[in-house]
Design a protein around this motif. Structure first.
Motif, PDB file in Angstrom:
ATOM      1  N   LEU A  57       0.874  -1.198  -0.087  1.00 25.63           N
ATOM      2  CA  LEU A  57       0.089   0.051  -0.072  1.00 25.63           C
ATOM      3  C   LEU A  57       0.828   1.304   0.092  1.00 25.63           C
ATOM      4  O   LEU A  57       0.838   2.087  -0.670  1.00 25.63           O
ATOM      5  N   SER A  58       1.978   1.277   0.903  1.00 25.81           N
ATOM      6  CA  SER A  58       2.740   2.422   0.948  1.00 25.81           C
ATOM      7  C   SER A  58       3.294   2.839  -0.360  1.00 25.81           C
ATOM      8  O   SER A  58       3.474   4.321  -0.887  1.00 25.81           O
ATOM      9  N   LYS A  59       4.014   1.747  -1.088  1.00 27.61           N
ATOM     10  CA  LYS A  59       4.534   1.805  -2.212  1.00 27.61           C
ATOM     11  C   LYS A  59       3.667   2.435  -3.322  1.00 27.61           C
ATOM     12  O   LYS A  59       3.951   3.272  -4.383  1.00 27.61           O
ATOM     13  N   ILE A  60       2.554   1.710  -3.560  1.00 23.97           N
ATOM     14  CA  ILE A  60       1.482   1.994  -4.162  1.00 23.97           C
ATOM     15  C   ILE A  60       0.798   3.741  -4.200  1.00 23.97           C
ATOM     16  O   ILE A  60       0.743   4.390  -5.179  1.00 23.97           O
ATOM     17  N   ASP A  61       0.910   4.204  -3.001  1.00 23.51           N
ATOM     18  CA  ASP A  61       0.273   5.358  -2.734  1.00 23.51           C
ATOM     19  C   ASP A  61       1.226   6.309  -3.018  1.00 23.51           C
ATOM     20  O   ASP A  61       1.021   7.237  -3.929  1.00 23.51           O
ATOM     21  N   GLU A  62       2.698   6.028  -2.910  1.00 29.19           N
ATOM     22  CA  GLU A  62       3.758   6.933  -3.261  1.00 29.19           C
ATOM     23  C   GLU A  62       3.518   6.874  -4.746  1.00 29.19           C
ATOM     24  O   GLU A  62       4.019   8.080  -5.246  1.00 29.19           O
ATOM     25  N   GLU A  63       3.627   6.014  -5.487  1.00 25.94           N
ATOM     26  CA  GLU A  63       3.505   5.961  -6.988  1.00 25.94           C
ATOM     27  C   GLU A  63       2.088   6.757  -7.390  1.00 25.94           C
ATOM     28  O   GLU A  63       2.419   7.629  -8.189  1.00 25.94           O
ATOM     29  N   ILE A  64       1.175   6.784  -6.786  1.00 24.62           N
ATOM     30  CA  ILE A  64      -0.144   7.503  -7.266  1.00 24.62           C
ATOM     31  C   ILE A  64       0.245   9.136  -7.030  1.00 24.62           C
ATOM     32  O   ILE A  64      -0.129   9.955  -7.735  1.00 24.62           O
ATOM     33  N   ILE A  65       0.925   9.342  -5.728  1.00 27.74           N
ATOM     34  CA  ILE A  65       1.080  10.826  -5.372  1.00 27.74           C
ATOM     35  C   ILE A  65       1.899  11.249  -6.360  1.00 27.74           C
ATOM     36  O   ILE A  65       1.853  12.477  -6.859  1.00 27.74           O
ATOM     37  N   SER A  66       2.989  10.743  -6.791  1.00 27.90           N
ATOM     38  CA  SER A  66       4.152  11.150  -7.633  1.00 27.90           C
ATOM     39  C   SER A  66       3.503  11.547  -9.053  1.00 27.90           C
ATOM     40  O   SER A  66       3.938  12.232  -9.755  1.00 27.90           O
ATOM     41  N   HIS A  67       2.361  10.978  -9.315  1.00 28.46           N
ATOM     42  CA  HIS A  67       1.802  11.277 -10.816  1.00 28.46           C
ATOM     43  C   HIS A  67       0.596  12.296 -10.426  1.00 28.46           C
ATOM     44  O   HIS A  67      -0.080  12.561 -11.661  1.00 28.46           O
ATOM     45  N   LEU A  68       0.262  12.770  -9.451  1.00 24.49           N
ATOM     46  CA  LEU A  68      -0.932  13.570  -9.277  1.00 24.49           C
ATOM     47  C   LEU A  68      -0.484  15.100  -9.805  1.00 24.49           C
ATOM     48  O   LEU A  68       0.680  15.602  -9.617  1.00 24.49           O
ATOM     49  N   ASN A 103      -7.651  -0.384 -19.225  1.00 26.12           N
ATOM     50  CA  ASN A 103      -8.882  -0.580 -19.630  1.00 26.12           C
ATOM     51  C   ASN A 103      -9.685  -1.201 -18.546  1.00 26.12           C
ATOM     52  O   ASN A 103     -10.783  -0.538 -18.459  1.00 26.12           O
ATOM     53  N   GLU A 104      -9.161  -2.063 -18.022  1.00 27.52           N
ATOM     54  CA  GLU A 104     -10.260  -2.901 -16.893  1.00 27.52           C
ATOM     55  C   GLU A 104     -10.499  -1.750 -15.930  1.00 27.52           C
ATOM     56  O   GLU A 104     -11.686  -1.592 -15.463  1.00 27.52           O
ATOM     57  N   ALA A 105      -9.668  -0.829 -15.486  1.00 28.65           N
ATOM     58  CA  ALA A 105      -9.727   0.208 -14.558  1.00 28.65           C
ATOM     59  C   ALA A 105     -10.525   1.186 -14.935  1.00 28.65           C
ATOM     60  O   ALA A 105     -11.761   1.691 -14.240  1.00 28.65           O
ATOM     61  N   ILE A 106     -10.513   1.487 -16.031  1.00 29.66           N
ATOM     62  CA  ILE A 106     -11.224   2.775 -16.836  1.00 29.66           C
ATOM     63  C   ILE A 106     -13.029   1.836 -16.733  1.00 29.66           C
ATOM     64  O   ILE A 106     -13.815   2.749 -16.257  1.00 29.66           O
ATOM     65  N   GLU A 107     -12.930   0.731 -17.280  1.00 26.76           N
ATOM     66  CA  GLU A 107     -14.556   0.100 -17.178  1.00 26.76           C
ATOM     67  C   GLU A 107     -14.937   0.101 -15.921  1.00 26.76           C
ATOM     68  O   GLU A 107     -16.287   0.410 -15.708  1.00 26.76           O
ATOM     69  N   GLY A 116     -16.393  11.949 -13.839  1.00 25.35           N
ATOM     70  CA  GLY A 116     -14.940  12.272 -14.104  1.00 25.35           C
ATOM     71  C   GLY A 116     -13.986  11.203 -13.997  1.00 25.35           C
ATOM     72  O   GLY A 116     -12.817  11.282 -14.279  1.00 25.35           O
ATOM     73  N   ALA A 117     -14.114  10.128 -13.150  1.00 25.08           N
ATOM     74  CA  ALA A 117     -13.258   9.323 -12.886  1.00 25.08           C
ATOM     75  C   ALA A 117     -12.464   8.246 -14.040  1.00 25.08           C
ATOM     76  O   ALA A 117     -11.372   8.444 -14.003  1.00 25.08           O
ATOM     77  N   GLY A 123      -5.536   8.986 -17.492  1.00 23.93           N
ATOM     78  CA  GLY A 123      -4.411  10.018 -17.410  1.00 23.93           C
ATOM     79  C   GLY A 123      -3.526   9.661 -16.528  1.00 23.93           C
ATOM     80  O   GLY A 123      -2.278   9.544 -16.690  1.00 23.93           O
ATOM     81  N   LEU A 124      -3.746   9.046 -15.324  1.00 25.65           N
ATOM     82  CA  LEU A 124      -3.168   8.833 -14.259  1.00 25.65           C
ATOM     83  C   LEU A 124      -2.409   7.519 -14.550  1.00 25.65           C
ATOM     84  O   LEU A 124      -0.972   7.289 -14.162  1.00 25.65           O
ATOM     85  N   LEU A 125      -2.992   6.478 -14.906  1.00 28.11           N
ATOM     86  CA  LEU A 125      -2.519   5.272 -14.923  1.00 28.11           C
ATOM     87  C   LEU A 125      -1.607   5.145 -16.217  1.00 28.11           C
ATOM     88  O   LEU A 125      -0.794   4.513 -16.217  1.00 28.11           O
ATOM     89  N   ASP A 126      -1.922   6.003 -17.258  1.00 25.50           N
ATOM     90  CA  ASP A 126      -1.000   6.169 -18.315  1.00 25.50           C
ATOM     91  C   ASP A 126       0.412   6.540 -17.940  1.00 25.50           C
ATOM     92  O   ASP A 126       1.479   5.898 -18.227  1.00 25.50           O
ATOM     93  N   LYS A 127       0.237   7.617 -16.993  1.00 24.70           N
ATOM     94  CA  LYS A 127       1.655   8.082 -16.677  1.00 24.70           C
ATOM     95  C   LYS A 127       2.289   6.817 -15.618  1.00 24.70           C
ATOM     96  O   LYS A 127       3.459   6.629 -15.701  1.00 24.70           O
ATOM     97  N   VAL A 128       1.626   6.188 -14.959  1.00 27.02           N
ATOM     98  CA  VAL A 128       2.089   5.214 -14.094  1.00 27.02           C
ATOM     99  C   VAL A 128       2.677   4.089 -14.890  1.00 27.02           C
ATOM    100  O   VAL A 128       3.770   3.526 -14.848  1.00 27.02           O
TER     101      VAL A 128
END
Length: 131
Positions: A57-68, A103-107, A116-117, A123-128
Motif C-alpha cells: 500500500l505505501s509503495k502504491i500510494d507513493e506511486e499515485i502521489i508522484s503522478h498527481l 482498460n479494466e480500471a477505466i471500465e 469524471g473518474a 491519465g494517471l494510469l498512463d503516466k504510471v
C-alpha cells in the motif's frame, strides 16, 4: 463461474472498506468472496490482488502521489482510490499487458465511480505505466 472483472470488482469493494478504516476486513476476505460466488481460480486471483495491494500500500500510494498534477491522495474519492490502487498494483506486479489493466480500471470506474473518474484514471494510469 465468476470472471476476472467480477473478482476485481469484489477486490475494489474490499479495498474500499479497508480504506474507510475497516482493517479487520482482512479476516473475512474468504467469506466475502465466497458470498459473492468468487471461487476457485478467480478466488485465488482476487486474494492475490487484495493481499498484494494491502502489503504494498505505501509503495502504491507513493506511486499515485508522484503522478498527481494537483491535490493529494486524500482528495481522491475512496472508490476511485481503490480502483487506482488495484490498477497500480497490477501495473507494477502483475504479468498482464498494461493496456489491459488500464482498460479494466477505466471500465470499472465507469461502473462504480464518479463521472469524471474514467478520464482521471486513464491519465494517471498512463503516466504510471510509462514510469
Amino acid at each position: 463461474m465468476a470472471t476476472r472483472t467480477q473478482a476485481r470488482e469484489s477486490v475494489i469493494g474490499l479495498l474500499y472498506a479497508y480504506d474507510l478504516g475497516n482493517e479487520g476486513i482482512v479476516k473475512y476476505v474468504d467469506d466475502i468472496l465466497e458470498d459473492k460466488k468468487i471461487r476457485n481460480k478467480q478466488k485465488e486471483f482476487a486474494l492475490n490482488l487484495f493481499n498484494g495491494v494491502v502489503e504494498n500500500l505505501s509503495k502504491i500510494d507513493e506511486e499515485i502521489i508522484s503522478h498527481l498534477n494537483q491535490g493529494t491522495l486524500a482528495d481522491i474519492g475512496s472508490v476511485e482510490k481503490s480502483i487506482l490502487r488495484l490498477a497500480v498494483y497490477e501495473i507494477q506486479f502483475a504479468e498482464l499487458e498494461k493496456a489491459i489493466i488500464i482498460n479494466e480500471a477505466i471500465e470499472l470506474s465507469k461502473k462504480l465511480a464518479s463521472d469524471g473518474a474514467p478520464k482521471f484514471m486513464n491519465g494517471l494510469l498512463d503516466k504510471v505505466s510509462k514510469a
